[in-house]
Design a protein around this motif. Structure first.
Motif, PDB file in Angstrom:
ATOM      1  N   LEU A 268       0.835  -1.210   0.000  1.00 22.67           N
ATOM      2  CA  LEU A 268       0.000   0.000   0.000  1.00 22.67           C
ATOM      3  C   LEU A 268       0.866   1.256   0.000  1.00 22.67           C
ATOM      4  N   GLY A 269       1.946   1.235   0.820  1.00 24.40           N
ATOM      5  CA  GLY A 269       2.807   2.414   0.900  1.00 24.40           C
ATOM      6  C   GLY A 269       3.438   2.733  -0.444  1.00 24.40           C
ATOM      7  N   VAL A 270       3.969   1.687  -1.108  1.00 26.15           N
ATOM      8  CA  VAL A 270       4.603   1.913  -2.410  1.00 26.15           C
ATOM      9  C   VAL A 270       3.577   2.412  -3.420  1.00 26.15           C
ATOM     10  N   GLY A 271       2.436   1.693  -3.482  1.00 27.96           N
ATOM     11  CA  GLY A 271       1.397   2.086  -4.435  1.00 27.96           C
ATOM     12  C   GLY A 271       0.849   3.462  -4.136  1.00 27.96           C
ATOM     13  N   GLY A 272       0.615   3.739  -2.848  1.00 27.11           N
ATOM     14  CA  GLY A 272       0.061   5.038  -2.473  1.00 27.11           C
ATOM     15  C   GLY A 272       1.017   6.167  -2.801  1.00 27.11           C
ATOM     16  N   ALA A 273       2.307   5.949  -2.538  1.00 28.54           N
ATOM     17  CA  ALA A 273       3.286   7.001  -2.844  1.00 28.54           C
ATOM     18  C   ALA A 273       3.332   7.247  -4.344  1.00 28.54           C
ATOM     19  N   GLY A 274       3.324   6.152  -5.133  1.00 25.14           N
ATOM     20  CA  GLY A 274       3.323   6.305  -6.587  1.00 25.14           C
ATOM     21  C   GLY A 274       2.116   7.082  -7.061  1.00 25.14           C
ATOM     22  N   LEU A 275       0.938   6.704  -6.509  1.00 28.35           N
ATOM     23  CA  LEU A 275      -0.285   7.396  -6.905  1.00 28.35           C
ATOM     24  C   LEU A 275      -0.213   8.870  -6.533  1.00 28.35           C
ATOM     25  N   ALA A 276       0.307   9.141  -5.305  1.00 32.33           N
ATOM     26  CA  ALA A 276       0.372  10.530  -4.845  1.00 32.33           C
ATOM     27  C   ALA A 276       1.244  11.352  -5.785  1.00 32.33           C
ATOM     28  N   VAL A 277       2.412  10.797  -6.183  1.00 28.35           N
ATOM     29  CA  VAL A 277       3.316  11.546  -7.065  1.00 28.35           C
ATOM     30  C   VAL A 277       2.652  11.806  -8.415  1.00 28.35           C
TER      31      VAL A 277
ATOM     32  N   ALA B  39      -0.107  15.374 -12.219  1.00 27.69           N
ATOM     33  CA  ALA B  39      -1.249  15.660 -13.093  1.00 27.69           C
ATOM     34  C   ALA B  39      -1.969  16.922 -12.634  1.00 27.69           C
ATOM     35  N   ALA B  40      -2.120  17.072 -11.296  1.00 27.14           N
ATOM     36  CA  ALA B  40      -2.901  18.198 -10.775  1.00 27.14           C
ATOM     37  C   ALA B  40      -2.255  19.521 -11.149  1.00 27.14           C
ATOM     38  N   PHE B  41      -0.910  19.572 -11.135  1.00 28.95           N
ATOM     39  CA  PHE B  41      -0.257  20.853 -11.422  1.00 28.95           C
ATOM     40  C   PHE B  41      -0.253  21.183 -12.907  1.00 28.95           C
ATOM     41  N   ARG B  42      -0.691  20.243 -13.741  1.00 32.42           N
ATOM     42  CA  ARG B  42      -0.823  20.555 -15.167  1.00 32.42           C
ATOM     43  C   ARG B  42      -2.244  20.972 -15.535  1.00 32.42           C
ATOM     44  N   LEU B  43      -3.165  20.906 -14.564  1.00 37.55           N
ATOM     45  CA  LEU B  43      -4.551  21.291 -14.846  1.00 37.55           C
ATOM     46  C   LEU B  43      -4.639  22.805 -15.019  1.00 37.55           C
TER      47      LEU B  43
ATOM     48  N   THR C 281      -2.089  28.198  -6.953  1.00 34.61           N
ATOM     49  CA  THR C 281      -3.364  28.132  -7.665  1.00 34.61           C
ATOM     50  C   THR C 281      -3.797  26.698  -7.949  1.00 34.61           C
ATOM     51  N   HIS C 282      -2.935  25.728  -7.681  1.00 35.64           N
ATOM     52  CA  HIS C 282      -3.303  24.344  -7.978  1.00 35.64           C
ATOM     53  C   HIS C 282      -3.493  23.490  -6.732  1.00 35.64           C
ATOM     54  N   LEU C 283      -3.216  24.065  -5.567  1.00 34.28           N
ATOM     55  CA  LEU C 283      -3.272  23.243  -4.353  1.00 34.28           C
ATOM     56  C   LEU C 283      -4.637  22.596  -4.108  1.00 34.28           C
ATOM     57  N   PRO C 284      -5.765  23.283  -4.374  1.00 33.75           N
ATOM     58  CA  PRO C 284      -7.049  22.629  -4.107  1.00 33.75           C
ATOM     59  C   PRO C 284      -7.210  21.292  -4.829  1.00 33.75           C
ATOM     60  N   TYR C 285      -6.548  21.132  -5.977  1.00 30.44           N
ATOM     61  CA  TYR C 285      -6.671  19.866  -6.700  1.00 30.44           C
ATOM     62  C   TYR C 285      -6.077  18.698  -5.922  1.00 30.44           C
TER      63      TYR C 285
ATOM     64  N   LEU D 132     -13.123  16.178  -6.625  1.00 30.50           N
ATOM     65  CA  LEU D 132     -12.316  16.483  -7.812  1.00 30.50           C
ATOM     66  C   LEU D 132     -13.174  17.143  -8.890  1.00 30.50           C
ATOM     67  N   LEU D 133     -14.367  16.553  -9.134  1.00 27.15           N
ATOM     68  CA  LEU D 133     -15.228  17.111 -10.177  1.00 27.15           C
ATOM     69  C   LEU D 133     -15.624  18.547  -9.844  1.00 27.15           C
ATOM     70  N   LEU D 134     -16.009  18.786  -8.593  1.00 28.45           N
ATOM     71  CA  LEU D 134     -16.444  20.135  -8.228  1.00 28.45           C
ATOM     72  C   LEU D 134     -15.283  21.111  -8.267  1.00 28.45           C
ATOM     73  N   THR D 135     -14.072  20.637  -7.911  1.00 28.27           N
ATOM     74  CA  THR D 135     -12.903  21.518  -7.969  1.00 28.27           C
ATOM     75  C   THR D 135     -12.604  21.925  -9.409  1.00 28.27           C
ATOM     76  N   VAL D 136     -12.724  20.942 -10.318  1.00 26.54           N
ATOM     77  CA  VAL D 136     -12.458  21.243 -11.729  1.00 26.54           C
ATOM     78  C   VAL D 136     -13.463  22.263 -12.253  1.00 26.54           C
ATOM     79  N   GLY D 137     -14.725  22.163 -11.788  1.00 25.27           N
ATOM     80  CA  GLY D 137     -15.754  23.050 -12.332  1.00 25.27           C
ATOM     81  C   GLY D 137     -15.819  24.405 -11.674  1.00 25.27           C
ATOM     82  N   TYR D 138     -15.050  24.620 -10.590  1.00 22.56           N
ATOM     83  CA  TYR D 138     -15.174  25.871  -9.840  1.00 22.56           C
ATOM     84  C   TYR D 138     -14.660  27.057 -10.645  1.00 22.56           C
TER      85      TYR D 138
END
Lengths: 226, 114
Positions: free
Chosen positions: A10-19, A24-28, B2-6, B43-49
């Motif tokens: 779980l730790g390995v998988g969770g860390a991978g998922l978190a990274v 991905a989140a910072f590219r949104l 600006t991306h932390l909420p995600y 996640l969905l609501l954050t994207v739509g905000y």
């Protein structure tokens, strides 16, 4: 697998998922920004079809086919819950009259509150379903309110009273009829937001009552043959 | 900043999965699955905000007013309904497991049949 090994995996998988998730989140697009291409395309369509509640318009008009799938998932899983919880051979079911959970153990104030709230809650449910195209709400939300409303009778009174006011076969028929009506509406008359809200409200309410009825039976009525 | 909420939905998902993996009770595991799934709502609501925008219901506001993305909100509604039905089904299965096997501890449920 031992607990330690499991936690390690779980730790390995969770860390991978978190990274990966953080990358991905910072590219949104920026949080709270104005870039909403899909949302902006739905708005004019909803206004053109006179559905002020855009979410209802999306669910029952623009994406009615998706909602059909959701509706069938709802029905299938309600059906499955009822099937899984049926009484098996080695068990027998007491009749509802043998258990009077309620009045003896419930305070009078609580009982009166329950009976007073019942009509108010039913009315609220009908309002949420009927005004779903106009204000926040709709068939799904209102259906849950309606389905849970009649269980106030159990909380306030007793199980036999609840069993009397919700004949299970009628709710099974209602569920099936509503699901059938929704399929017809979604495939041929998509956009009839009011009618679809009503049908969905009926179906969700019935599914809710049926599933809860089975859980009630398991908790109160079913016992093993000794 | 600006991306932390995600990142919040990611955290909720991980907390839920941790709960499932370390669970010693199937009811607890089902609730943890609901927690993990609620990450998708957030996640969905954050994207739509959208800043300075209001709810996408036009019965009492002008059509020119900025509103948050209604599409993801509709998807969240779908998500909640499906999540609730899955929870009901899993709890029904838990009732049967408890009756047949006499335990709801996942660690003691090894083989498929007794």
């Amino acid at each position: 697998m031992s607990r330690r090994l499991r936690l390690l995996v779980l730790g390995v998988g969770g860390a991978g998922l978190a990274v990966l998730f953080a990358l991905a989140a910072f590219r949104l697009p920026r949080f709270g920004g104005t870039f909403h291409p899909y949302g902006q395309r739905t708005l004019p369509n909803a206004l053109a079809r006179h559905t002020p509640n855009v979410i209802s318009s999306i669910n029952f008009d623009q994406r009615a086919l998706d909602t059909l799938g959701e509706e069938l998932i709802l029905m299938a899983s309600a059906l499955a819950a009822v099937l899984v919880l049926r009484t098996v051979r080695a068990e027998q079911e007491d009749s509802a009259g043998e258990h009077a959970y309620g009045p003896a153990q419930v305070f009078d104030a609580l009982r009166i509150t329950g009976y007073l709230l019942l009509p108010v809650t039913l009315m609220t449910g009908v309002y949420i379903v009927a005004h779903g195209y106009l204000s926040p709400g709709g068939g799904f939300q209102g259906g849950v309110v309606l389905g849970s409303a009649i269980h106030l009778v159990y909380l306030a009174g007793d199980y036999p009273a609840l069993a009397r006011i919700r004949p299970v076969p009628m709710f099974e028929a209602g569920e099936a009829l509503a699901a059938g009506a929704f399929v017809v509406l979604a495939l041929w008359f998509a956009g009839q937001v009011k009618a679809m809200n009503a049908v969905v409200g009926l179906e969700v309410g019935c599914a809710f009552v049926l599933a809860l009825a089975k859980f009630f039976e398991q908790a109160l009525l079913v016992r093993k043959d000794s | 900043m600006t991306h932390l909420p995600y990142l919040i939905p990611g955290w909720i998902l991980l907390v839920g999965v941790y709960g499932i993996v370390t669970s010693r009770n199937l009811v607890h595991a089902v609730v943890c699955l609901s927690v993990a799934q609620s990450a998708t709502y957030v996640l969905l609501l954050t994207v739509g905000y959208q800043k300075k925008a209001t709810a996408p219901v036009f019965s009492d506001i002008k059509p020119t007013r900025n509103v948050v993305d209604p599409l993801v909100q509709a998807m969240t509604l779908t998500d909640i309904v499906v999540g609730a039905t899955v929870t009901a089904l899993l709890l029904a299965l838990t009732v049967q497991v408890a009756k047949r096997r006499g335990t709801v501890d996942p660690d003691q449920l090894r083989s498929l049949e007794p």
